[in-house]
Design an enzyme around this catalytic site. Structure first.
Site, PDB file in Angstrom:
ATOM      1  N   SER A  71       5.331  -7.791  -3.848  1.00 24.95           N
ATOM      2  CA  SER A  71       4.685  -7.633  -5.222  1.00 24.95           C
ATOM      3  C   SER A  71       5.276  -9.281  -5.904  1.00 24.95           C
ATOM      4  CB  SER A  71       5.477  -6.450  -5.938  1.00 24.95           C
ATOM      5  OG  SER A  71       6.957  -6.677  -6.220  1.00 24.95           O
ATOM      6  N   ASP A 124       0.867  -7.463  -3.269  1.00 19.66           N
ATOM      7  CA  ASP A 124       0.586  -6.137  -4.138  1.00 19.66           C
ATOM      8  C   ASP A 124       0.342  -6.584  -5.545  1.00 19.66           C
ATOM      9  OD1 ASP A 124       0.435  -3.492  -4.152  1.00 19.66           O
ATOM     10  OD2 ASP A 124       2.826  -3.264  -4.437  1.00 19.66           O
ATOM     11  N   ASP A 143      -5.431  -7.227  -8.983  1.00 19.05           N
ATOM     12  CA  ASP A 143      -5.507  -6.165 -10.065  1.00 19.05           C
ATOM     13  C   ASP A 143      -5.907  -6.489 -11.325  1.00 19.05           C
ATOM     14  OD1 ASP A 143      -5.051  -3.896 -11.465  1.00 19.05           O
ATOM     15  OD2 ASP A 143      -2.822  -3.670 -10.773  1.00 19.05           O
TER      16      ASP A 143
HETATM   17  P1  13P Z   1       5.050   4.389  -5.331  1.00 21.01           P
HETATM   18  O1  13P Z   1       5.911   4.151  -6.440  1.00 21.01           O
HETATM   19  O2  13P Z   1       4.698   5.699  -5.326  1.00 21.01           O
HETATM   20  O3  13P Z   1       5.796   4.205  -4.015  1.00 21.01           O
HETATM   21  O4  13P Z   1       3.756   3.307  -5.191  1.00 21.01           O
HETATM   22  C1  13P Z   1       3.854   2.142  -4.577  1.00 21.01           C
HETATM   23  C2  13P Z   1       2.612   1.177  -4.738  1.00 21.01           C
HETATM   24  O5  13P Z   1       1.614   1.786  -5.189  1.00 21.01           O
HETATM   25  C3  13P Z   1       2.645  -0.151  -4.584  1.00 21.01           C
HETATM   26  O6  13P Z   1       1.604  -0.794  -4.781  1.00 21.01           O
HETATM   27  O1  G3H Z   2       3.453  -0.900  -7.306  1.00 20.32           O
HETATM   28  C1  G3H Z   2       4.343  -1.279  -7.723  1.00 20.32           C
HETATM   29  C2  G3H Z   2       5.386  -1.534  -6.471  1.00 20.32           C
HETATM   30  O2  G3H Z   2       6.384  -0.379  -6.388  1.00 20.32           O
HETATM   31  C3  G3H Z   2       6.159  -2.781  -6.601  1.00 20.32           C
HETATM   32  O3  G3H Z   2       7.200  -2.599  -7.481  1.00 20.32           O
HETATM   33  O4  G3H Z   2       6.806  -4.708  -8.823  1.00 20.32           O
HETATM   34  O5  G3H Z   2       8.990  -3.316  -9.012  1.00 20.32           O
HETATM   35  O6  G3H Z   2       8.350  -4.864  -6.847  1.00 20.32           O
HETATM   36  P1  G3H Z   2       7.920  -4.081  -8.145  1.00 20.32           P
HETATM   37 ZN    ZN Z   3       0.676   0.078  -6.616  1.00 24.39          ZN
END
Ligand code: 13P
Ligand code: G3H
Ligand code: ZN
Length: 312
Positions: free
Chosen positions: A50, A83, A105
């Protein structure tokens, strides 16, 4: 073997009725825990990063950790994915910096702006051999700023998906069917529910097209209990029941995103060591228990939820 895109993984997962786990990575122990489990179970895997992970650990460290994991687990295909990419620039930076897959996104933009932004990322990514995940619909978090009286507004509208995929050229699509991010997905007493009718409708309109589920942690009550027994406070943490995720994995869902479950597993291990040994101060002592828990939860997911064991 080099890092791979998700193309072949998804083709096989779709045909085989299983899903690939996409696990968030933030440090060495998490990378090791995930890939050791996947390597031993001969499972393809997606490691995802992320914006927050890049800020915490630095892009180059994360790429090099993942490359090291690839050397140590050369029997399995590994994809490196961004992500929740928020804009073109972060996607470009990851595409140029060794990632094989990115998510743009644009789900919080208007349909038209989401298409425009996503198409721009797709054009650049495809010119570099990188695949793209888009998103339609916004995940509902029970504590998020969601208009409960207009609950449907956050779900994906199946009548938008064909146009979105046609106009953007995305390789996979994340949809909102009732999962949510974090460890508090449902209120106590509330019956966990996913809108499989929306998933079915989407997959009818997009035959053979890989669908992605975000917010898919199950929030293992075993780890919640350990955290609470060792000084933590996590009352009412509730996730998505595993049988629902298994059902999704057998359908058009080819990628299941899991982060919170790893956080809980690691935290439970570290808390247990530090609570039992207040004098402990060697990080290896507690991190290795956290890492072992990450490995155990990922192995559990591969075997019991994703169905990706021996699919490498
Ligand atoms: P969770 O918080 O349910 O693990 O989801 C993670 C996620 O969607 C990362 O993109
Ligand atoms: O969807 C989000 C993931 O759990 C990543 O979380 O942005 O705190 O790293 P983060
Ligand atoms: Zn997510």
């Amino acid at each position: 073997m080099a890092l791979v895109t998700t193309k072949e993984m998804f083709d096989k997962a779709y045909a085989g009725g299983y899903a690939i786990g996409a696990f968030n990575v933030n440090n060495m122990e998490i990378v090791q825990g995930i890939t050791e489990a996947a390597g031993e179970l001969n499972s393809p895997i997606i490691l995802q990063v992320s914006a927050g992970a890049r800020k915490y650990a630095n892009h180059t460290y994360l790429v090099k950790l993942v490359e090291a994991a690839l050397i140590e687990n050369s029997n399995i295909p590994i994809a490196l994915h961004l992500d929740h990419g928020a804009d073109f620039d972060i996607c470009k930076s990851c595409i140029d910096g060794g990632f094989t897959s990115v998510m743009i996104d644009g789900s919080h933009h208007s349909f038209k702006d989401n298409i425009e932004l996503t198409r721009r990322v797709v054009e650049y990514a495809h010119s570099k051999g990188v695949v793209v995940e888009g998103e339609l619909g916004q995940l509902a978090g029970i504590e998020d700023d969601v208009n409960v009286s207009d609950e449907n507004a956050s779900y994906t509208h199946p009548d938008e998906v064909e146009e979105f995929v046609d106009k953007t050229g995305v390789d996979s699509l994340a949809i909102a069917i009732g999962t949510s991010h974090g460890a508090f997905k449902f209120k106590p007493g509330q019956k966990p529910q996913l809108r499989f009718d929306i998933l079915d409708e989407v997959s009818k309109r997009l035959p053979n097209f890989p669908i992605v589920l975000h917010g898919a942690s199950s929030v293992s009550q075993e780890y919640v209990k350990i955290i609470q027994e060792n000084g933590g406070q996590l009352a009412d943490a509730i996730g998505i029941p595993e049988d629902m995720l298994r059902q999704a994995a057998r359908s058009a869902v080819c990628k299941i995103n899991i982060d919170s479950d790893l956080r809980l597993a690691m935290t439970a291990g570290i808390r247990q060591v530090l609570f039992a040994n207040p004098a402990a101060f060697d990080p290896r002592e507690y991190l290795k228990v956290g890492r072992a828990n990450v490995k155990a939860i990922v192995a559990h997911k591969i075997k019991n939820v994703l169905g990706s064991e021996n699919k490498a």
